[in-house]
Design a protein around this motif. Structure first.
Motif, PDB file in Angstrom:
ATOM      1  N   SER A 191      11.296   8.405 -85.293  1.00 34.24           N
ATOM      2  CA  SER A 191      12.396   8.505 -85.461  1.00 34.24           C
ATOM      3  C   SER A 191      13.163   7.084 -85.679  1.00 34.24           C
ATOM      4  CB  SER A 191      13.444   9.371 -84.312  1.00 34.24           C
ATOM      5  OG  SER A 191      13.720   8.409 -83.379  1.00 34.24           O
ATOM      6  N   LEU A 192      14.113   7.041 -86.739  1.00 31.94           N
ATOM      7  CA  LEU A 192      14.547   5.724 -86.855  1.00 31.94           C
ATOM      8  C   LEU A 192      15.325   5.067 -85.824  1.00 31.94           C
ATOM      9  CD1 LEU A 192      15.847   6.310 -90.428  1.00 31.94           C
ATOM     10  CD2 LEU A 192      14.209   4.977 -90.036  1.00 31.94           C
ATOM     11  N   GLU A 193      15.932   5.888 -84.896  1.00 32.77           N
ATOM     12  CA  GLU A 193      16.549   5.343 -83.653  1.00 32.77           C
ATOM     13  C   GLU A 193      15.491   5.016 -82.906  1.00 32.77           C
ATOM     14  OE1 GLU A 193      20.090   7.076 -80.851  1.00 32.77           O
ATOM     15  OE2 GLU A 193      18.120   8.520 -81.236  1.00 32.77           O
ATOM     16  N   LYS A 194      14.278   5.413 -82.747  1.00 29.98           N
ATOM     17  CA  LYS A 194      13.103   5.212 -81.605  1.00 29.98           C
ATOM     18  C   LYS A 194      12.762   3.764 -82.300  1.00 29.98           C
ATOM     19  CE  LYS A 194      10.211   5.825 -78.164  1.00 29.98           C
ATOM     20  NZ  LYS A 194      10.773   5.962 -76.791  1.00 29.98           N
ATOM     21  N   ALA A 195      12.549   3.763 -83.474  1.00 27.81           N
ATOM     22  CA  ALA A 195      11.961   2.496 -84.273  1.00 27.81           C
ATOM     23  C   ALA A 195      12.915   1.409 -83.881  1.00 27.81           C
ATOM     24  CB  ALA A 195      11.784   2.782 -85.574  1.00 27.81           C
ATOM     25  N   VAL A 196      14.174   1.430 -83.964  1.00 27.12           N
ATOM     26  CA  VAL A 196      15.052   0.494 -83.707  1.00 27.12           C
ATOM     27  C   VAL A 196      15.151  -0.044 -82.337  1.00 27.12           C
ATOM     28  CG1 VAL A 196      17.446  -0.398 -83.825  1.00 27.12           C
ATOM     29  CG2 VAL A 196      16.665   0.798 -85.555  1.00 27.12           C
ATOM     30  N   ASP A 197      15.163   1.089 -81.284  1.00 19.73           N
ATOM     31  CA  ASP A 197      15.167   0.731 -79.895  1.00 19.73           C
ATOM     32  C   ASP A 197      13.907   0.148 -79.348  1.00 19.73           C
ATOM     33  OD1 ASP A 197      17.601   2.185 -79.800  1.00 19.73           O
ATOM     34  OD2 ASP A 197      16.926   3.919 -79.126  1.00 19.73           O
ATOM     35  N   THR A 198      12.914   0.404 -79.972  1.00 16.60           N
ATOM     36  CA  THR A 198      11.510  -0.338 -79.712  1.00 16.60           C
ATOM     37  C   THR A 198      11.274  -1.669 -80.375  1.00 16.60           C
ATOM     38  OG1 THR A 198      10.203   1.203 -81.185  1.00 16.60           O
ATOM     39  CG2 THR A 198      10.554   1.758 -78.842  1.00 16.60           C
ATOM     40  N   LYS A 199      12.279  -1.919 -81.140  1.00 13.60           N
ATOM     41  CA  LYS A 199      12.221  -3.043 -82.025  1.00 13.60           C
ATOM     42  C   LYS A 199      11.045  -3.455 -82.929  1.00 13.60           C
ATOM     43  CE  LYS A 199      15.374  -4.918 -79.651  1.00 13.60           C
ATOM     44  NZ  LYS A 199      16.748  -5.001 -80.184  1.00 13.60           N
ATOM     45  N   LEU A 226       3.787   1.902 -90.497  1.00 13.62           N
ATOM     46  CA  LEU A 226       2.788   1.172 -90.198  1.00 13.62           C
ATOM     47  C   LEU A 226       3.169  -0.296 -89.857  1.00 13.62           C
ATOM     48  CD1 LEU A 226      -0.232   0.839 -89.871  1.00 13.62           C
ATOM     49  CD2 LEU A 226      -0.503   0.292 -92.220  1.00 13.62           C
ATOM     50  N   PRO A 227       3.598  -0.554 -88.716  1.00 13.62           N
ATOM     51  CA  PRO A 227       4.018  -2.057 -88.131  1.00 13.62           C
ATOM     52  C   PRO A 227       2.798  -2.844 -88.436  1.00 13.62           C
ATOM     53  CG  PRO A 227       4.379  -0.293 -86.544  1.00 13.62           C
ATOM     54  CD  PRO A 227       3.384   0.318 -87.473  1.00 13.62           C
ATOM     55  N   SER A 228       3.320  -4.045 -88.481  1.00 13.16           N
ATOM     56  CA  SER A 228       2.252  -5.149 -88.966  1.00 13.16           C
ATOM     57  C   SER A 228       1.449  -5.480 -87.861  1.00 13.16           C
ATOM     58  CB  SER A 228       3.068  -6.356 -89.247  1.00 13.16           C
ATOM     59  OG  SER A 228       3.667  -6.948 -88.283  1.00 13.16           O
ATOM     60  N   SER A 229       1.641  -4.857 -86.413  1.00 11.42           N
ATOM     61  CA  SER A 229       1.085  -5.290 -85.299  1.00 11.42           C
ATOM     62  C   SER A 229       0.046  -4.207 -85.210  1.00 11.42           C
ATOM     63  CB  SER A 229       1.817  -5.492 -84.178  1.00 11.42           C
ATOM     64  OG  SER A 229       2.601  -4.441 -84.060  1.00 11.42           O
ATOM     65  N   ILE A 276      11.405  -1.939 -85.777  1.00 14.61           N
ATOM     66  CA  ILE A 276      12.423  -2.275 -87.049  1.00 14.61           C
ATOM     67  C   ILE A 276      13.555  -2.938 -86.321  1.00 14.61           C
ATOM     68  CG2 ILE A 276      13.800  -1.499 -88.926  1.00 14.61           C
ATOM     69  CD1 ILE A 276      12.319   1.181 -88.856  1.00 14.61           C
ATOM     70  N   SER A 277      13.943  -4.095 -86.616  1.00 17.85           N
ATOM     71  CA  SER A 277      14.499  -5.018 -86.119  1.00 17.85           C
ATOM     72  C   SER A 277      16.126  -4.848 -86.205  1.00 17.85           C
ATOM     73  CB  SER A 277      14.565  -6.521 -86.691  1.00 17.85           C
ATOM     74  OG  SER A 277      14.918  -6.561 -87.978  1.00 17.85           O
ATOM     75  N   SER A 278      16.571  -4.036 -86.951  1.00 12.36           N
ATOM     76  CA  SER A 278      18.210  -3.784 -87.056  1.00 12.36           C
ATOM     77  C   SER A 278      18.426  -2.429 -87.570  1.00 12.36           C
ATOM     78  CB  SER A 278      18.690  -4.762 -87.677  1.00 12.36           C
ATOM     79  OG  SER A 278      18.483  -4.788 -89.057  1.00 12.36           O
ATOM     80  N   LYS A 279      19.557  -1.781 -87.131  1.00 16.05           N
ATOM     81  CA  LYS A 279      20.148  -0.590 -87.696  1.00 16.05           C
ATOM     82  C   LYS A 279      20.233  -0.447 -89.560  1.00 16.05           C
ATOM     83  CE  LYS A 279      22.299   0.991 -83.458  1.00 16.05           C
ATOM     84  NZ  LYS A 279      23.501   1.556 -82.836  1.00 16.05           N
ATOM     85  N   PRO A 280      20.922  -1.922 -90.008  1.00 14.45           N
ATOM     86  CA  PRO A 280      20.844  -1.797 -91.262  1.00 14.45           C
ATOM     87  C   PRO A 280      19.627  -1.534 -92.037  1.00 14.45           C
ATOM     88  CG  PRO A 280      22.351  -3.296 -90.460  1.00 14.45           C
ATOM     89  CD  PRO A 280      21.592  -2.854 -89.232  1.00 14.45           C
ATOM     90  N   LEU A 281      18.632  -2.346 -91.663  1.00  9.52           N
ATOM     91  CA  LEU A 281      17.458  -2.242 -92.191  1.00  9.52           C
ATOM     92  C   LEU A 281      16.717  -0.872 -92.145  1.00  9.52           C
ATOM     93  CD1 LEU A 281      15.246  -3.800 -93.807  1.00  9.52           C
ATOM     94  CD2 LEU A 281      14.178  -4.386 -91.542  1.00  9.52           C
ATOM     95  N   ALA A 282      16.814  -0.314 -90.718  1.00 12.14           N
ATOM     96  CA  ALA A 282      16.403   1.048 -90.720  1.00 12.14           C
ATOM     97  C   ALA A 282      17.117   2.190 -91.479  1.00 12.14           C
ATOM     98  CB  ALA A 282      16.493   1.417 -89.031  1.00 12.14           C
ATOM     99  N   TYR A 283      18.288   2.057 -91.708  1.00 12.63           N
ATOM    100  CA  TYR A 283      19.146   2.758 -92.396  1.00 12.63           C
ATOM    101  C   TYR A 283      18.758   3.029 -93.833  1.00 12.63           C
ATOM    102  CZ  TYR A 283      23.176   4.978 -94.750  1.00 12.63           C
ATOM    103  OH  TYR A 283      24.181   5.632 -95.260  1.00 12.63           O
ATOM    104  N   TYR A 284      18.308   2.114 -94.492  1.00 15.59           N
ATOM    105  CA  TYR A 284      17.868   1.989 -95.683  1.00 15.59           C
ATOM    106  C   TYR A 284      16.443   2.359 -95.901  1.00 15.59           C
ATOM    107  CZ  TYR A 284      22.526   0.662 -97.351  1.00 15.59           C
ATOM    108  OH  TYR A 284      23.726   0.514 -97.605  1.00 15.59           O
ATOM    109  N   LEU A 285      15.683   2.204 -94.985  1.00 15.98           N
ATOM    110  CA  LEU A 285      14.500   2.821 -94.784  1.00 15.98           C
ATOM    111  C   LEU A 285      14.608   4.559 -94.943  1.00 15.98           C
ATOM    112  CD1 LEU A 285      13.374   0.131 -94.080  1.00 15.98           C
ATOM    113  CD2 LEU A 285      11.675   1.358 -92.547  1.00 15.98           C
ATOM    114  N   GLY A 286      15.379   4.802 -94.353  1.00 17.93           N
ATOM    115  CA  GLY A 286      15.965   6.324 -94.449  1.00 17.93           C
ATOM    116  C   GLY A 286      16.427   6.748 -95.695  1.00 17.93           C
TER     117      GLY A 286
END
Length: 536
Positions: free
Chosen positions: A224-232, A213-216, A234-244
């Protein structure tokens, strides 16, 4: 009709999951005691977390004091910014969270707004007392130990450090059992990394789909976490990784996947130390979406502030893949002048000047040599700007922090595991806890209390304990009642010793979730149960 929350609170007190603290003196809002079964669940959850973060992710665990000097939390920003907006009744003195209206919900008195600090104040010392606080998070002890930990990891980034323990916040505490406590347990990790380096192991998580649920946005999306990072998103791979990682841990613990999401903090609700934060939330029938884990990007906030406040350099040297040309300020000692003035002490003066920060070098300088103070006049050195090729630079590592609220997670595990059934007109409750989390793994019963059955059952109970299986021996009441007692506390399996056991050394093994029963040899039951329990 009671909702799940009321049923769980009654069950928790009756069976020993948790109780109101100080109850015989009227209790105290925001405090709960963990009972025998609750402590067992808590230990199991912490061990599951250690397996995830320490054994699987390769992090280290430390333990720091819960008392923290004022200057530490002043430097980190907690003293000035860890605050709570509240309303206070002029008539009865009760405090409320805004918005609560213009009048006190309790007595109707007029409400006034004020800001309250969220930390419990205390003092350290006997002869000279220094102000201090009970820590509001476990993180600061890790930041203060950064240099020790950096050496422990042989000066390589990235690395992670964990701490499990108590934290304290002087929050308003409406009646929410273990969901909102003033003294609570946390499982936190601080992951130090270079944001300009590729994040290792992201490929293992990138295809994982989670609910965000993005703030916007007003509605959650499944990505997918990859799609979330690619579309900004989630701002970074390290952050997305720990969401996973958090997603997997909560599922392994027993949170219902259909009642879980990750919500991004809006800008105005971010903690003072966070650039970005996502909350892992679980849905509660009574309380709606409840925060269980906060995964924050703390960037360089803490290391920079503690470096400035303590005078200890907390940056690290990074070897550059490609050397670069940079402009630097340097101090050039004027050795002719120094030699004529200081003679045999010239070497000490030269070393002093070369170690001095060029930004702070101005005018006459003072130096102490062999307990005597000397003045180095401004004509003994020059500050010059030069261009140099460098193959390393100093950086402050960035930090990702997954912060787990142990008590809240346990409550939601109980709520998501709770169900009711009816047998012969009588309703009873079942906790479908995962075997790794369940406080008791196996109930051991003799069919009746005679003819050698209790003796055989107790021998089996002892053997299972020796195998490391947590058991509960019970010979009181009918088998049906004993099954119900075990189901109610989440015990996955029950073993019954009966007359056939005396003949062929087999017992009846009952599965909690299917209620199916099978005969199994006593000789191999320990290994069989260990295997079944480890499947989770």
């Amino acid at each position: 009709m009671r909702d799940i929350y009321e049923k769980l609170v009654r069950l928790a007190k009756r069976r020993g999951f948790f109780y109101p603290s100080f109850e015989i003196y009227g209790g105290a809002s925001g405090f709960q005691d963990w009972g025998p079964l609750g402590c067992s669940i808590k230990t199991n959850l912490e061990n599951l977390w250690r397996n995830c973060y320490i054994h699987q992710e390769g992090m280290a665990e430390i333990e720091c004091p819960t008392l923290t000097p004022y200057k530490v939390l002043k430097a980190s920003g907690h003293v000035d910014k860890f605050l709570d907006e509240r309303l206070k009744c002029r008539k009865c003195g009760r405090q409320w969270r805004p918005p609560a209206g213009e009048r006190c919900p309790e007595c109707g008195g007029k409400l006034i707004s004020f800001t309250a600090g969220l930390m419990f104040e205390t003092k350290i010392g006997r002869d000279v007392e220094e102000p201090a606080y009970l820590r509001p998070e476990t993180a600061q002890g890790i930041f203060l130990n950064f240099l020790n930990l950096y050496r422990h990891f042989r000066k390589h980034l990235p690395f992670g450090v964990c701490q499990i323990g108590k934290s304290y916040r002087n929050e308003l505490s409406p009646r929410k059992a273990v969901l909102r406590l003033k003294e609570f347990s946390m499982m936190e990790a601080e992951v130090f990394f270079d944001p300009n380096e590729e994040w290792p192991n992201f490929d293992k998580q990138k295809q994982k789909e989670i609910t965000l649920l993005p703030s916007s946005e007003k509605h959650p999306v499944r990505l997918s976490l990859e799609k979330a990072v690619d579309t900004k998103i989630i701002s970074s791979k390290p952050l997305a990784y720990y969401l996973g990682i958090t997603h997997d841990f909560l599922l392994d613990a027993g949170i219902d996947p259909s009642k879980m999401r990750f919500r991004q903090h809006r800008k105005e609700e971010l903690a003072h130390y966070a650039k970005e934060c996502w909350d892992a939330e679980a849905y509660s029938d009574r309380f709606g979406w409840v925060e269980l884990v906060g995964i924050a990007n703390r960037t360089t906030h803490d290391l920079k502030l503690h470096s400035q406040a303590s005078g200890t350099e907390l940056s690290v040297e990074k070897v550059l893949k490609k050397p670069k040309i940079v402009e630097v300020l340097k101090i050039q000692p004027q050795m002719g002048k120094i030699g004529s003035l200081f003679k045999e002490k010239s070497r000490e003066v030269k070393a002093f000047l070369e170690e001095l920060d060029p930004e702070k070098a101005a005018g006459d300088l003072k130096i102490k040599i062999e307990n005597e103070e000397y003045t180095i006049s401004s004509d003994c050195y020059k500050v010059v700007r030069t261009r140099e090729k460098v193959d390393h630079e100093k950086i402050f590592p960035h930090v990702i922090e997954p912060s787990y609220g142990t008590d809240r997670i346990i409550y939601l595990l109980l709520e998501h595991a709770y169900r009711e059934t009816e047998k012969k007109g009588e309703r009873y409750s079942i906790l479908g806890l995962k075997p790794l989390i369940a406080p008791v793994k196996v109930g051991v019963f003799p069919l009746i209390r005679k003819d050698g059955l209790p003796e055989l059952a107790r021998t089996l109970d002892k053997k299972l304990k020796e195998k490391g299986v947590t058991t509960c021996y019970d010979e009181a009441g009918s088998i049906g009642k004993r099954y119900a007692r075990m189901d109610e506390i989440g015990t996955p399996f029950c073993v019954t010793v009966d007359y056939q056991s005396l003949e062929d050394d087999t017992v009846t093994l009952r599965d909690r979730d299917t209620t199916k029963q099978v005969r199994i040899k006593i000789k191999g039951i320990g290994n069989y149960l260990k295997k079944e329990l480890d499947r989770n």
